[in-house]
Design an enzyme around this catalytic site. Structure first.
Site, PDB file in Angstrom:
ATOM      1  CE  LYS A  88      37.161  35.088  32.112  1.00 19.77           C
ATOM      2  NZ  LYS A  88      36.139  35.724  32.928  1.00 19.77           N
ATOM      3  CG  HIS A 101      34.961  45.257  27.768  1.00 18.13           C
ATOM      4  ND1 HIS A 101      34.061  45.929  27.924  1.00 18.13           N
ATOM      5  CD2 HIS A 101      35.149  43.834  28.549  1.00 18.13           C
ATOM      6  CE1 HIS A 101      33.682  44.858  28.813  1.00 18.13           C
ATOM      7  NE2 HIS A 101      34.234  43.537  29.230  1.00 18.13           N
ATOM      8  CG  HIS A 126      36.427  46.163  32.114  1.00 22.16           C
ATOM      9  ND1 HIS A 126      36.816  45.676  31.556  1.00 22.16           N
ATOM     10  CD2 HIS A 126      35.216  45.328  32.920  1.00 22.16           C
ATOM     11  CE1 HIS A 126      36.650  44.669  31.582  1.00 22.16           C
ATOM     12  NE2 HIS A 126      35.394  44.370  32.821  1.00 22.16           N
TER      13      HIS A 126
HETATM   14  N1  ARG Z   1      34.885  41.530  39.144  1.00 24.45           N
HETATM   15  C1  ARG Z   1      34.147  42.386  39.327  1.00 24.45           C
HETATM   16  C2  ARG Z   1      33.707  42.389  37.355  1.00 24.45           C
HETATM   17  O1  ARG Z   1      33.901  42.961  36.484  1.00 24.45           O
HETATM   18  C3  ARG Z   1      33.579  42.978  39.636  1.00 24.45           C
HETATM   19  C4  ARG Z   1      33.898  43.581  41.176  1.00 24.45           C
HETATM   20  C5  ARG Z   1      32.924  44.195  41.552  1.00 24.45           C
HETATM   21  N2  ARG Z   1      33.314  44.739  42.670  1.00 24.45           N
HETATM   22  C6  ARG Z   1      32.907  44.000  43.828  1.00 24.45           C
HETATM   23  N3  ARG Z   1      33.290  44.226  45.076  1.00 24.45           N
HETATM   24  N4  ARG Z   1      31.744  42.140  44.444  1.00 24.45           N
HETATM   25  O2  ARG Z   1      32.338  41.580  37.373  1.00 24.45           O
END
Ligand code: ARG
Length: 572
Positions: free
Chosen positions: A127, A130, A133
């Site tokens: 993905k 962007h 982030h």
């Molecule tokens: N990959 C997830 C997102 O982009 C964020 C992860 C956050 N960390 C976790 N331990 N849940 O929404």
């Protein structure tokens, strides 16, 4: 370093009755208005115990305090004792302290022997990486730097979103419409286009969803063909993310993402079952949380596959067992508040007392001037493009301004990327904000370039005074310190003095913007000092003391910028 609040409390203590030194210390204030003293002591809380009116107590205390090394003057106004510091003594102390610690100034060993996990960034594989982030990435990295500076042992984890049903979709889509070369040329944009196509097609043909689910189940079971494709997507994505991390100067100790926990789910499910927490619900398994005012948490789906939350539970247990953390911090958007409340509660219900050491550190949304982003509609701004554009625009500005540098490209990079990062850390993290180029690259406001420029200005003074050699022999004595007691020098010294406390406060509140605010104030004080005073004067003692002050201010700006993940160019 002399703790001035403590010293003042000890001087006041004998003039009071019925209070401990700590209690008195807690009452000492630092008024915003300089006319009310450098410190002030309000006497309201003493009235009951001392059986006297607050004004009378304040008058008595003020009369009993004799000026000395630390205190120059005491004034009584109503119920307040206003205390004015002996500026020369203060200057010598503060600058002397910086000289004794040099580039370590502001560090502490408060966190010695305590391990803190900082989890941040965590983008999703295949993905776009962007502009949204940037928040977790930069706030998280700054929190890591702050904890490291405070002497904690840190572990930086990038909990990549590299698992879940969407990978089933991606693999399906690739098999149907994909092309290896396209993916290799432009992995994320290509994979994203497959993902979008999958969603369009599956509206016509719902069996595609079933196919994708089956693929993910096979992936979870370790089917080599599925694993190979998944691994390839992951590797290609990481190459792209790596470029952004490199531009930002960010590294991680671990990239254990969601997939890392796929073989650790069974044990979690067993524990949940043993504790009687797992409830069957229409073929799925859930944990009821209504007693805690939350909706149930879905732990496994009908087809047995696990979910995002299941992986977070497994990750927390793994981290405790593997790292034995003192704190486990998660820098994740506030949209995920409920998710974190749910799984941290589940960890607690599983009987893990350390649930309280898992801390979700939320932040607000970033939006664009022309509306919000949408991955599926292709309305995204890639972080890499933002950073590249910031560097290009900065280069134009510095060429136009005729900035003093030996390497335009390097300076443009330090200042341009610094500007984006600074903008990110300028406001308290929970606030939503709108990304605007006009704001980011404004060199005149309270911005990154302004602080960097103030630092470079001090660096230039040090160069003119003799560079590294002069820096080695810096010293401050009472006579010299006695020459710099003007308001702007004193205000600057106060900010230098308060830097370590600002860092500690930022760590406690998980709030890098406290450091940002402090270094902006310091940069402003630097520029006022520079405006008011001539540094390289003839008088040896005065010149030496002023240079030592310049060096101290420069050290604070440099260390502060470092905590915000920014470079501090020597020329600009
Ligand atoms: N990959 C997830 C997102 O982009 C964020 C992860 C956050 N960390 C976790 N331990 N849940 O929404």
């Amino acid at each position: 370093m002399v703790d001035y609040r403590q010293e003042i409390a000890e001087i006041i203590l004998p003039a009071t009755a019925g209070f401990s030194a700590d209690e008195i210390k807690g009452m000492v204030e630092a008024p915003a208005d300089r006319n009310m003293g450098d410190y002030a002591f309000p006497c309201f809380k003493l009235a009951k115990t001392m059986r006297k009116a607050p004004n009378a107590i304040a008058k008595e205390i003020a009369e009993k305090i004799a000026p000395g090394d630390i205190i120059a003057k005491v004034e009584n106004v109503n119920a307040y004792v206003n205390i004015f510091l002996n500026r020369g003594h203060f200057m010598k102390n503060v600058v002397g302290e910086v000289l004794s610690q040099r580039e370590r100034y502001g560090r502490s060993d408060m966190g010695k022997g305590k391990r803190v996990i900082v989890e941040y960034s965590a983008p999703n594989i295949a993905k776009p990486f962007h502009i949204g982030h940037i928040r977790s990435t930069v706030i998280g990295h700054s929190i890591y730097k702050i904890y490291d500076f405070m002497g904690y042992e840190t572990v930086r984890i990038n909990h990549l979103g590299d698992y879940g049903t969407q990978f089933g979709k991606m693999i399906c889509a690739y098999r149907r419409w994909g092309n290896r070369e396209d993916v290799e040329n432009e992995p994320i944009k290509t994979l994203l286009s497959y993902y979008i196509k999958f969603h369009e097609e599956s509206e016509q043909d719902p069996t595609l969803e079933d196919e994708a689910r089956a693929v993910f189940t096979r992936l979870e079971q370790g089917d080599p063909e599925e694993v190979e494709l998944w691994q390839w997507f992951r590797d290609e994505s990481l190459k792209e993310f790596g470029r952004v991390y490199k531009m930002l100067g960010i590294e991680f100790d671990s990239y254990a993402g969601e997939s890392f926990y796929s073989d650790k789910m069974g044990r979690m499910l067993d524990i949940l079952k043993d504790k009687g927490l797992l409830v069957a619900s229409e073929g799925a398994q859930i944990v009821e949380l209504s007693d805690y005012g939350m909706p149930p948490a879905l732990i496994t789906k009908q087809d047995g596959s696990t979910l995002y939350i299941t992986r977070d539970i497994a990750a927390a247990v793994y981290r405790k067992e593997h790292y034995d953390f003192y704190k486990n911090l998660y820098i994740v958007a506030s949209q995920q508040n409920l998710h974190f409340q749910q799984w941290i509660k589940i960890i607690e219900l599983m009987g893990y007392g350390w649930a309280k050491d898992c801390v979700h550190i939320p932040f607000g949304l970033v939006s664009l001037e022309d509306g919000t982003m949408s991955t599926r509609q292709g309305r995204v701004v890639f972080l890499e493009e933002v950073l590249t554009k910031a560097v290009e625009k900065t280069k134009e500005i510095i060429v136009e301004k005729g900035v003093n540098t030996d390497n335009i490209d390097e300076t443009a990079k330090q200042v341009g990327i610094g500007a984006v990062v600074f903008n990110e850390l300028a406001n308290s993290r929970i606030k939503d904000y709108v990304f605007s180029w006009g704001k980011v690259l404004n060199f005149d406001g309270e911005t990154g370039p302004y602080v960097q420029y103030s630092h470079a200005r001090l660096a230039s003074v040090m160069r003119n005074a003799g560079g590294a050699e002069a820096e080695q022999s810096l010293a401050i004595d009472s006579a010299g310190a006695g020459h710099i007691t003007g308001d702007s020098a004193f205000e600057l010294a106060k900010l230098i003095y308060k830097f370590p406390a600002a860092v500690a406060d930022a760590a406690e509140k998980y709030e890098p913007s406290i450091v940002t605010r402090h270094i902006v104030d310091t940069a402003q004080a630097v520029n006022r000092f520079y405006h008011d005073e001539h540094v390289l004067v003839d008088d040896e003692a005065e010149r030496s003391a002023k240079l030592a002050l310049v060096y101290s201010a420069k050290t604070v700006l440099k260390n502060g910028l470092g905590l915000l993940c920014m470079d501090a160019p020597e020329k600009m």
